[in-house]
Motif scaffolding. Sequence first.
Motif, PDB file in Angstrom:
ATOM      1  N   GLU A  71      -6.157   0.059   0.864  1.00 47.17           N
ATOM      2  CA  GLU A  71      -6.854   1.255   1.326  1.00 47.17           C
ATOM      3  C   GLU A  71      -8.322   1.008   1.671  1.00 47.17           C
ATOM      4  OE1 GLU A  71      -6.112   4.616  -1.273  1.00 47.17           O
ATOM      5  OE2 GLU A  71      -4.005   4.032  -1.517  1.00 47.17           O
ATOM      6  N   CYS A  83      -3.185   7.107  -2.387  1.00 44.59           N
ATOM      7  CA  CYS A  83      -1.765   7.125  -2.723  1.00 44.59           C
ATOM      8  C   CYS A  83      -1.596   7.233  -4.236  1.00 44.59           C
ATOM      9  CB  CYS A  83      -1.089   5.853  -2.214  1.00 44.59           C
ATOM     10  SG  CYS A  83       0.691   5.813  -2.497  1.00 44.59           S
ATOM     11  N   TYR A  87       3.695   6.403  -7.634  1.00 44.83           N
ATOM     12  CA  TYR A  87       4.568   6.160  -6.477  1.00 44.83           C
ATOM     13  C   TYR A  87       4.743   4.667  -6.258  1.00 44.83           C
ATOM     14  CZ  TYR A  87       6.182   6.484  -1.592  1.00 44.83           C
ATOM     15  OH  TYR A  87       6.896   6.380  -0.422  1.00 44.83           O
ATOM     16  N   HIS A 105       3.794   3.109   1.388  1.00 44.60           N
ATOM     17  CA  HIS A 105       2.432   3.487   0.997  1.00 44.60           C
ATOM     18  C   HIS A 105       1.685   4.100   2.173  1.00 44.60           C
ATOM     19  CE1 HIS A 105      -1.874   2.212   1.040  1.00 44.60           C
ATOM     20  NE2 HIS A 105      -1.876   2.746  -0.153  1.00 44.60           N
ATOM     21  N   LEU A 108       3.281   7.553   3.230  1.00 47.82           N
ATOM     22  CA  LEU A 108       2.959   8.663   2.332  1.00 47.82           C
ATOM     23  C   LEU A 108       1.504   9.082   2.505  1.00 47.82           C
ATOM     24  CD1 LEU A 108       4.002  10.557   0.132  1.00 47.82           C
ATOM     25  CD2 LEU A 108       3.140   8.944  -1.570  1.00 47.82           C
ATOM     26  N   LEU A 109       0.608   8.115   2.730  1.00 50.15           N
ATOM     27  CA  LEU A 109      -0.787   8.447   2.974  1.00 50.15           C
ATOM     28  C   LEU A 109      -0.932   9.305   4.233  1.00 50.15           C
ATOM     29  CD1 LEU A 109      -2.965   5.296   2.137  1.00 50.15           C
ATOM     30  CD2 LEU A 109      -2.833   7.466   0.925  1.00 50.15           C
ATOM     31  N   TYR A 159       9.223   9.999  -2.752  1.00 46.65           N
ATOM     32  CA  TYR A 159       8.136  10.562  -3.566  1.00 46.65           C
ATOM     33  C   TYR A 159       8.595  11.823  -4.291  1.00 46.65           C
ATOM     34  CZ  TYR A 159       3.498  12.328  -4.824  1.00 46.65           C
ATOM     35  OH  TYR A 159       2.405  12.797  -5.507  1.00 46.65           O
TER      36      TYR A 159
END
Length: 217
Positions: A71, A83, A87, A105, A108-109, A159
């Motif tokens: 990130e 995140c 998860y 990852h 989901l972000l 998730y």
Amino acid sequence: MQLSYPYSKEIYAVLKKSQVAQWLNYMQCFVISTESSSFHTLLTELEPVAQLWLAQTMQVKDMSLQARLWEQSYSKRDGYMPCPLPYLEKLFLLNYSLSTIRTYHSLLLRFLDAHKAKVLEVIHKFSEEEINAYHRQMVQAGTYSVSFVNQSINAVKFYYQRVLLRHEVQLNQVERPEKPERLPQVLSKQDVLKILTVTENLKHRCLLQLLYAGGCE
């Protein structure tokens, strides 16, 4: 572990004052312990001036560290939500490949960033229709591949079901786009002739001719 970087006064100044980096005269470089805590500290120290990337041969088992590494390049705008660590830990625990974990990852972000106007607690209570609306917009945009949309659905579904334990969110009504049907590519007679012409080995040419005569591709 050795730290390598193009010379920079700013980076050098940070490493010189670092709590975890050490200068070795005989190697003429900075080094750092491979403990996760050292990397976390160094990431915090370098954040204003540089990003930290590890050699591909290194394996990171600390998912909180891995998330921070990934990130670093994300734009931390107002409302940015990192995140959730559970998860990544769940994916790692279930032995998903690092490539899949990184893909999930990032997806989901994207989902969280699209709803950054809401707090995480509200997102956790989303209905199937709200999740479906997000992916429907992706399909209607026409800029995302079928596999990308399907991966996003799987990442978000994981998730809600496996981390939040909302098993009632089945997402059976999520509109998964169908893969477009494609006709198989057939070689022209000219292409086949070129292949046979450049094949000098008699045995190989015979096999190719036999396959072509039998209708194999």
